[in-house]
Scaffold this active site. Sequence first.
Site, PDB file in Angstrom:
ATOM      1  N   TYR D 307      26.810   8.156 -22.611  1.00 42.80           N
ATOM      2  CA  TYR D 307      26.918   8.058 -24.069  1.00 42.80           C
ATOM      3  C   TYR D 307      27.186   9.422 -24.699  1.00 42.80           C
ATOM      4  O   TYR D 307      26.592  10.426 -24.324  1.00 42.80           O
ATOM      5  CB  TYR D 307      25.652   7.435 -24.664  1.00 42.80           C
ATOM      6  CG  TYR D 307      25.568   5.949 -24.409  1.00 42.80           C
ATOM      7  CD1 TYR D 307      26.458   5.075 -25.040  1.00 42.80           C
ATOM      8  CD2 TYR D 307      24.641   5.420 -23.522  1.00 42.80           C
ATOM      9  CE1 TYR D 307      26.409   3.712 -24.796  1.00 42.80           C
ATOM     10  CE2 TYR D 307      24.585   4.055 -23.270  1.00 42.80           C
ATOM     11  CZ  TYR D 307      25.476   3.206 -23.908  1.00 42.80           C
ATOM     12  OH  TYR D 307      25.444   1.862 -23.659  1.00 42.80           O
ATOM     13  N   ALA D 331      16.573  10.411 -21.369  1.00 43.30           N
ATOM     14  CA  ALA D 331      17.678   9.623 -20.805  1.00 43.30           C
ATOM     15  C   ALA D 331      18.792  10.529 -20.277  1.00 43.30           C
ATOM     16  O   ALA D 331      19.541  10.159 -19.378  1.00 43.30           O
ATOM     17  CB  ALA D 331      18.229   8.678 -21.858  1.00 43.30           C
ATOM     18  N   GLY D 335      21.337  10.915 -16.661  1.00 42.70           N
ATOM     19  CA  GLY D 335      22.786  10.787 -16.777  1.00 42.70           C
ATOM     20  C   GLY D 335      23.210   9.625 -17.652  1.00 42.70           C
ATOM     21  O   GLY D 335      24.350   9.165 -17.588  1.00 42.70           O
ATOM     22  N   LYS D 336      22.300   9.123 -18.485  1.00 36.54           N
ATOM     23  CA  LYS D 336      22.652   8.018 -19.386  1.00 36.54           C
ATOM     24  C   LYS D 336      23.323   8.554 -20.648  1.00 36.54           C
ATOM     25  O   LYS D 336      24.072   7.849 -21.313  1.00 36.54           O
ATOM     26  CB  LYS D 336      21.400   7.213 -19.739  1.00 36.54           C
ATOM     27  CG  LYS D 336      20.750   6.542 -18.526  1.00 36.54           C
ATOM     28  CD  LYS D 336      19.365   5.999 -18.863  1.00 36.54           C
ATOM     29  CE  LYS D 336      18.704   5.353 -17.646  1.00 36.54           C
ATOM     30  NZ  LYS D 336      17.304   4.925 -17.951  1.00 36.54           N
ATOM     31  N   LEU D 337      23.022   9.809 -20.974  1.00 38.74           N
ATOM     32  CA  LEU D 337      23.677  10.479 -22.094  1.00 38.74           C
ATOM     33  C   LEU D 337      24.468  11.663 -21.550  1.00 38.74           C
ATOM     34  O   LEU D 337      24.044  12.312 -20.594  1.00 38.74           O
ATOM     35  CB  LEU D 337      22.653  11.024 -23.094  1.00 38.74           C
ATOM     36  CG  LEU D 337      22.303  10.159 -24.303  1.00 38.74           C
ATOM     37  CD1 LEU D 337      21.597   8.887 -23.857  1.00 38.74           C
ATOM     38  CD2 LEU D 337      21.414  10.932 -25.269  1.00 38.74           C
TER      39      LEU D 337
END
Lengths: 384, 384, 384, 384
Positions: D307, D331, D335-337
């Site tokens: 993201y 997050a 590695g989600k952002l």
Amino acid sequence: MSDEREHDGEHEYDHENKHEHDHDEEDEHAHSTPPRDTFSHDPVGHATVHAGMTVGELAEQYGRAGIGAADLHEAVSITEAMFAEDVTVFFGLAGAMVPTGMRRVVSDLIRDGYIDALITTGANLTHDSIEAIGGKHHHGCVHQEGKTEREHDETLRDEGVDRIYNVYLPQEHFAEFESHLRSAVFPVLEREAEADGPVSIERLTRELGRANAEVNATDDVPEDAGIAAAAYENDVPIYCPAIQDSVLGLQAWMYSQTSPFSLDALADMTPLTDLAFEAETAGAFVVGGGVPKNFTLQTMLVTPGAYDYAVQLTMDPPQTGGLSGATLDEARSWGKLEKAAKNVSVYADATITLPLVVAAARERVETSPDSSVNQSVSDSSVDQ
Amino acid sequence: MSDEREHDGEHEYDHENKHEHDHDEEDEHAHSTPPRDTFSHDPVGHATVHAGMTVGELAEQYGRAGIGAADLHEAVSITEAMFAEDVTVFFGLAGAMVPTGMRRVVSDLIRDGYIDALITTGANLTHDSIEAIGGKHHHGCVHQEGKTEREHDETLRDEGVDRIYNVYLPQEHFAEFESHLRSAVFPVLEREAEADGPVSIERLTRELGRANAEVNATDDVPEDAGIAAAAYENDVPIYCPAIQDSVLGLQAWMYSQTSPFSLDALADMTPLTDLAFEAETAGAFVVGGGVPKNFTLQTMLVTPGAYDYAVQLTMDPPQTGGLSGATLDEARSWGKLEKAAKNVSVYADATITLPLVVAAARERVETSPDSSVNQSVSDSSVDQ
Amino acid sequence: MSDEREHDGEHEYDHENKHEHDHDEEDEHAHSTPPRDTFSHDPVGHATVHAGMTVGELAEQYGRAGIGAADLHEAVSITEAMFAEDVTVFFGLAGAMVPTGMRRVVSDLIRDGYIDALITTGANLTHDSIEAIGGKHHHGCVHQEGKTEREHDETLRDEGVDRIYNVYLPQEHFAEFESHLRSAVFPVLEREAEADGPVSIERLTRELGRANAEVNATDDVPEDAGIAAAAYENDVPIYCPAIQDSVLGLQAWMYSQTSPFSLDALADMTPLTDLAFEAETAGAFVVGGGVPKNFTLQTMLVTPGAYDYAVQLTMDPPQTGGLSGATLDEARSWGKLEKAAKNVSVYADATITLPLVVAAARERVETSPDSSVNQSVSDSSVDQ
Amino acid sequence: MSDEREHDGEHEYDHENKHEHDHDEEDEHAHSTPPRDTFSHDPVGHATVHAGMTVGELAEQYGRAGIGAADLHEAVSITEAMFAEDVTVFFGLAGAMVPTGMRRVVSDLIRDGYIDALITTGANLTHDSIEAIGGKHHHGCVHQEGKTEREHDETLRDEGVDRIYNVYLPQEHFAEFESHLRSAVFPVLEREAEADGPVSIERLTRELGRANAEVNATDDVPEDAGIAAAAYENDVPIYCPAIQDSVLGLQAWMYSQTSPFSLDALADMTPLTDLAFEAETAGAFVVGGGVPKNFTLQTMLVTPGAYDYAVQLTMDPPQTGGLSGATLDEARSWGKLEKAAKNVSVYADATITLPLVVAAARERVETSPDSSVNQSVSDSSVDQ
């Protein structure tokens, strides 16, 4: 000055008016205390602590006090009833309870026969399995919004370390977990799916438990085999409605793309409902909120009965209006709890209250001379 | 289908990309794990509980876990250091701790020599005194905003019962408290004020403690004499900056209107600062926030040193930005804590954590073979 | 299969049993809906927002919704009543509201005649004065417990910067504040004390406001003169019971050590109580908890009346049992609120809700054609 | 006395020592201010509000302040970027947002093209559908633990009314919902399942949206057709991983017991992941926590990107360690952002902050002269 005195007189008067104050102590209560239907005599005691007291003794002291301490004391009493009597216990486990050190408390409860069904998250099963096959979580540190937290998490990203509040998980454990699933768990399910169509989520968690127990033994992992393994070995079903919402679910999905393997989203609801049906007496012990809490409670929407006992350990505030922090009385309006049910919510960090409530309830149940479960308890819960 | 495969390929790739996943377990760590400066090996254990364990043993188990449990374990260790070593302990007591059952935990700590100065609220002293002279608080029930809560509190008003969350106090106890103050406390202070001008707030709390101890003994009150009495008998000063903000303060004000009696708002700051000066090592144990927390910490703004140890038990969330929930590290930027200070905040209901931390710390201090305080501890803390 | 069917039958039955479900829609309500005394028809609407809507229009939309939005809408309505009608408004301002940017909202309310008495903390007055004489707070970043936060706050300590959550204050401003107090505020009070004995805390806050206004004008400070200055210029008394508990209080104490200057802890209670006495209708607007909240409410314990309106903006959860998060209904049991009082608590960050409630209430009051205050409102609240 | 003076001397010294205090203002900063790398000049302004200001203007004022107000201002800026630029927006909607009045805010965002995928709960879809076909939720009142709350919820149970915090739902609406599903939704899916095997959950939510829109129009329901209908009409997929965990899920399960209909738990993950793949720029707007939050974020674990923008509105405190309250920086470590992502969390009641952030962001996007979306916006969001 006279002005002063005048006010003082007024203050006296009003003060009277507010506190039925009277300088003549003797007959005061006679005339000043109104009839009291709401108020009943139930004095607050004062907690007394001393060196060497047991957790059960501490829980007794909480019972003297108010606010959360009183709730915690009630939680111990209700849990004692759930554990001592012939109650079918549905245990909801949400949150980051496994990576943050609550794994053994739960697996011991399963081994010692205190839990009849576990409703949890894919994340808890993922982290439980990682430790079962030799991976470890680590103590780390937390940061808040702001430049420095960002840099910290960016560094962790570079170092391949995932953060769960103040706990770290090195990412290679996810790869080990994937290998475990692809070698020891998915193949057999794939064959079953090929033969009979989509398998249930409970079937997957059971197979996961079997594989975790096996690898934990063969690899001689120092950490115990964990929750899924204990459930498998004790025929305790694990229900995980939102399994897709986890690394375990991501792995299942990726595996399903090149195989006939798939999961049935609805199949588990029949055995879970049947268990609720057959329960003479039903109890819900809910740690945290989310899906595990709601799924544990909602099964009573389609059964004639409802929960007779319910304990909730949460830190979500009720005033958010969300289900996670909702009182258990609210659930009563839905028919999820019996009108006569005993229930309490403890609003405090569950990593503190879960071991406390369980230790105190086990002390009451297992050390009482006439304890029915006394014998049945293995030594698994004794700290080595 | 090929579409599927294509995606699957992509997913594999990306998955690699995200988790350094490798099917060859053997040399994986060699090539896939980046250098890790931030991450260090410090495995999370799992709390294990068993029937009959002591509170100190439970605290050890918290140390294995994360989130609040880890903080609670650290709080026990820091409190042990404050209690065992030659530390000057400043104890901040806010909130509704006395009416809700924490009175005896604190009075025992004073009697057993663990506290050198108490910073608290007029409310705690009011409720402490009411019980010292024979009044009682009672377990009650809580309501939220809304029609029914309103009716409930209106009824309590009619019945002359004051509510403190889930605790009730019959209002006639305030009249008894007023008589106590007017007969046993204010007159001597009035004479002192007449002779030497306004008295200090600490002088009032000391006289209150003397009177509470006397009445508690002569009237043979079942409840113990309490916090103010224990402080008086053990020469522990009680500081109460916002004394006006309580029924005790209202009574002092009303008495002052028809007498030369008055209170000096600033006088106590000299002895409090002197105590901080003379402290070789200083520790702050803060329960709740508000004035007791800030006043305990701010005294270090005018001393060369700062706190070497600090423990905070609070349920106010830090993200409100308020002082009550502020971390103790924030206080370090102000110079209220030494850079090298050991400090921790436990975010959970203090009626649960205060008895828990105190019981565990006392177990460590008083049962260790070489405990210096071991002998000095009276039996006052043994529950009768 | 038959097993399945059997269960399905059972489920149907139980489902009926739970939800009075009936496939014949027509006469369902006739026979399936029980008499409902508790439930009344009051449909929840759905908030609708659009570009360019005013804050007052947004507040209307909140009224359609539930949970906190409904409370916020009620807070606006009660505040409107307090502002529009002839109500004596007691404004409690706790927390870190001034350093975090709420200073102008409050000073404008005072200038525009919406506040009759301010009850606040020494900290708010300290930070208000620092900006009045040219100092500034700065946006900064926050850290949580843990190694890195510690290092961050240690660095700030080295750099002489004090942190208030995500706000920084360079320490030299405290020295400037001290010079201001010693040159423009304390000397005149010292002379008064020499002549008439200890001065009241309100006398100090009034003199502080006068000096702040003067310096702000003569030094042509870009920031407005602030809260204390606005109160001084509009004859609004500022009460600060715990003044010792602040840098302002520390300065007063240090000054008092080498001068006859001293502060009377009880003197302010007479004019505050008189104000409550004379109030035809009384309203309490409380931001945050602590001493400002309790002192605002407790004055009604010694007056015949009580508050007719009360609004509380807080983020302290009620389940802590502390006064800061306590509902206003609880205050009703003490007689601090009239039984018929209109009151509401909004549980959300006050830096968000205070400007929102004030803007919406002012829109209603000042833009309604028949607004009584319409004319009296200066342009001070128009953003330049 | 000399003692006094001596102390005063000491205090002066220490005071110097703490605050680099200097009476010579001129050269003070020169010698007393240490080098400041951490601190940078970024003055806190003060929010100024006035009657008739727009929500966008209020948001600007929040930007001047600290704590939550600063976070809310940042949330508006990030949301503006997500709405104005060519960003693929994943919207996570948890909690009781639909029954508590947030339904229209979300359905308008979908209609006006601001949302590309919705991740929500079965509960929100259940309550959304009930209103689409003519049912209504109602304002009610809340109770806390305790005898009286219990009685209240017992009465609601007798009256067939379900409580969601301070919102009521008459149970007959569940029966109407069941009839709706069995007549207009399940049959077509049953046929598809018979032909092609288990259907995806997204297929069910799409069919539900179609049916809701149809019934809403034919029955001329005053309330709008809602979220599922808007999503259907605008080809916005709705993902609902834990669908079993809702009345919608219970109905699907009961229907499946006597038909070949069943749901595939994994199927939706392919299109969701594809959407994340194809996104040039991706944004996450998350309301509340639970499964919608985690599922929205975790999809980035199996995509090369992450993201670029993320906004979270929650009231769960981060210190619980649970995912619901976890910061978005956490997050980032997963590695989600993206490292460079713009993200913020606002800790306050989402029923207050969601309409506020959306109204302010829409004002910025839709009223800016060069607004790209300006034209594309329908009048649906104008309040009738």
